[in-house]
Enzyme design. Structure first.
Site, PDB file in Angstrom:
ATOM      1  N   ARG A  58       0.856  -1.209   0.000  1.00 49.23           N
ATOM      2  CA  ARG A  58       0.000   0.000   0.000  1.00 49.23           C
ATOM      3  C   ARG A  58       0.887   1.252   0.000  1.00 49.23           C
ATOM      4  NH1 ARG A  58      -4.678   0.873  -1.648  1.00 49.23           N
ATOM      5  NH2 ARG A  58      -5.530  -0.861  -0.444  1.00 49.23           N
ATOM      6  N   GLN A  76      -8.525  -6.553  -9.381  1.00 52.48           N
ATOM      7  CA  GLN A  76      -8.308  -5.105  -9.369  1.00 52.48           C
ATOM      8  C   GLN A  76      -6.848  -4.770  -9.700  1.00 52.48           C
ATOM      9  OE1 GLN A  76     -10.221  -2.406  -8.524  1.00 52.48           O
ATOM     10  NE2 GLN A  76      -9.113  -1.077  -7.116  1.00 52.48           N
ATOM     11  N   ARG A  81       1.661  -6.224 -10.146  1.00 51.69           N
ATOM     12  CA  ARG A  81       2.081  -5.783  -8.799  1.00 51.69           C
ATOM     13  C   ARG A  81       2.093  -6.929  -7.795  1.00 51.69           C
ATOM     14  NH1 ARG A  81      -3.006  -2.337  -6.170  1.00 51.69           N
ATOM     15  NH2 ARG A  81      -4.573  -3.984  -6.407  1.00 51.69           N
ATOM     16  N   HIS A 159       0.526   3.745 -10.425  1.00 51.71           N
ATOM     17  CA  HIS A 159      -0.404   4.181  -9.359  1.00 51.71           C
ATOM     18  C   HIS A 159       0.349   4.936  -8.247  1.00 51.71           C
ATOM     19  CE1 HIS A 159      -3.598   3.903  -6.395  1.00 51.71           C
ATOM     20  NE2 HIS A 159      -4.374   3.253  -7.224  1.00 51.71           N
ATOM     21  N   GLU A 263      -1.866   9.454 -10.989  1.00 47.63           N
ATOM     22  CA  GLU A 263      -1.416   8.243 -11.681  1.00 47.63           C
ATOM     23  C   GLU A 263      -1.406   8.450 -13.195  1.00 47.63           C
ATOM     24  OE1 GLU A 263      -4.181   5.256 -10.301  1.00 47.63           O
ATOM     25  OE2 GLU A 263      -4.440   6.384  -8.451  1.00 47.63           O
TER      26      GLU A 263
HETATM   27  O1  TA6 Z   1      -6.573   4.575  -8.585  1.00 47.02           O
HETATM   28  C1  TA6 Z   1      -7.738   4.745  -7.867  1.00 47.02           C
HETATM   29  C2  TA6 Z   1      -8.315   3.386  -7.521  1.00 47.02           C
HETATM   30  O2  TA6 Z   1      -8.790   2.726  -8.667  1.00 47.02           O
HETATM   31  C3  TA6 Z   1      -9.421   3.603  -6.476  1.00 47.02           C
HETATM   32  O3  TA6 Z   1     -10.697   3.376  -7.019  1.00 47.02           O
HETATM   33  C4  TA6 Z   1      -9.047   2.620  -5.366  1.00 47.02           C
HETATM   34  O4  TA6 Z   1      -9.620   1.360  -5.622  1.00 47.02           O
HETATM   35  C5  TA6 Z   1      -7.529   2.600  -5.519  1.00 47.02           C
HETATM   36  O5  TA6 Z   1      -7.325   2.541  -6.922  1.00 47.02           O
HETATM   37  C6  TA6 Z   1      -6.811   1.546  -4.715  1.00 47.02           C
HETATM   38  O6  TA6 Z   1      -6.943   0.289  -5.289  1.00 47.02           O
HETATM   39  P1  TA6 Z   1      -6.206  -0.951  -4.537  1.00 47.02           P
HETATM   40  O7  TA6 Z   1      -6.591  -2.169  -5.306  1.00 47.02           O
HETATM   41  O8  TA6 Z   1      -4.735  -0.688  -4.592  1.00 47.02           O
HETATM   42  O9  TA6 Z   1      -6.709  -0.904  -3.119  1.00 47.02           O
END
Ligand code: TA6
Length: 294
Positions: A58, A76, A81, A159, A263
């Site tokens: 994080r 996601q 990563r 990110h 980002e």
């Molecule tokens: O970049 C923004 C985002 O897409 C948010 O919607 C939030 O989900 C963030 O990324 C963090 O995502 P993660 O999977 O790293 O917790």
């Protein structure tokens, strides 16, 4: 120099003679630190970050590939990563002024496991460069190495979590008047106001077709964090604010006050590569010890 980081995970430390430095874990090719000449940390890393694969770290600069967010069938932000990268045994040619730069070249190749969830062969070469003035550059070269004639399409983001003194005293320049997709409003399309962006609640926006330079101004530090990007037309801006911050186990309840994600991304128009084709996406971070004029 390769050292053991948190939980014994390998990380590379890049240092410049002027005292600037950066660190990148082989896990996720994840940059977790970028410091200026005074040794001040410029990236945000949560004090509750969990350094346990397959959980992503994080903070720092997670690599979102081959999918940004939930825009596709993968988990996601894709899987780059969550993978262990290796040192590139056949790196791209060095730049002419290489002797003033500290460079590390990492590579991720699709594995049999990956092919089960994303049926495309790729080679992803990431070059991390710390310049003589402490500039941090990430250059991604992604190639379709498939021999089955199949093109593939991906979305992408660096990110980047910036460290800021106080989110309520931060301004972002460079995104005025642009259209954006608002993730807090069913990803509907809006148009940004005419002056710099400030923050007083959750923000989660994908700004479209943005300029190559974006500036994040930290009022308290009288410092501007500058992002220059190439091959990445969009820019995501995210701050979870209090409610979402509390909902993340690997994020301190108050930490939203001291971070902002900006980002460099390719989201609105995902990238398609035919076999043999290569895409490059680059971002360079630098600092200016004053607040840039609007
Ligand atoms: O970049 C923004 C985002 O897409 C948010 O919607 C939030 O989900 C963030 O990324 C963090 O995502 P993660 O999977 O790293 O917790």
């Amino acid at each position: 120099e390769v050292v053991k980081g948190v939980n014994g995970l390998d990380k590379v430390v890049l240092r410049q003679v002027n005292g600037t430095s950066a660190e990148v874990y082989l896990y996720g090719a994840h940059v977790t630190s970028w410091k200026n000449e005074q040794g001040e940390e410029l990236l945000f890393l949560s004090s509750k970050a969990i350094f346990k694969p397959p959980k992503p770290i994080r903070g720092g600069i997670p690599i979102c590939f081959p999918q940004f967010s939930n825009l596709g069938s993968l988990d996601q932000h894709g899987f780059a990563r969550n993978r262990f990268w290796t040192f590139d045994d056949d790196p791209p040619p060095l730049p002419p002024d290489a002797n003033h730069k500290v460079i590390t070249d990492l590579i991720l190749r699709s594995t049999k496991e990956d092919l089960k969830i994303w049926p495309y062969s790729f080679e992803y070469r990431l070059r991390i460069t710390l310049g003589p003035g402490g500039e941090l550059m990430l250059t991604s070269r992604i190639r379709n190495t498939g021999t089955d004639g199949k093109p593939f399409t991906f979305s992408f983001a660096y990110h980047t979590y910036f460290s800021v003194s106080d989110i309520s005293e931060v301004r972002v320049e460079g995104l005025e008047t642009l259209d954006y997709l608002d993730n807090c409003q069913k990803r509907e399309r809006f148009t940004e106001q005419g002056d710099s962006i400030t923050f007083e609640s959750e923000v989660d926006r994908i700004y479209l077709s943005t300029p190559t330079k974006i500036a994040v101004m930290d009022h308290e530090k009288k410092r501007t964090l500058v992002m220059r990007k190439d091959g990445l037309p969009d820019a995501v801006v995210w701050n979870p604010w209090d409610k979402k911050a509390k909902a993340m186990v690997d994020f301190g309840d108050d930490e939203y006050k001291h971070m902002l994600c900006v980002e460099a991304a390719a989201v609105e128009k995902p990238i398609t590569l035919k076999p043999g084709e290569e895409w490059r996406g680059r971002q360079e971070l630098s600092t200016v010890n004053k607040l840039l004029d609007p």
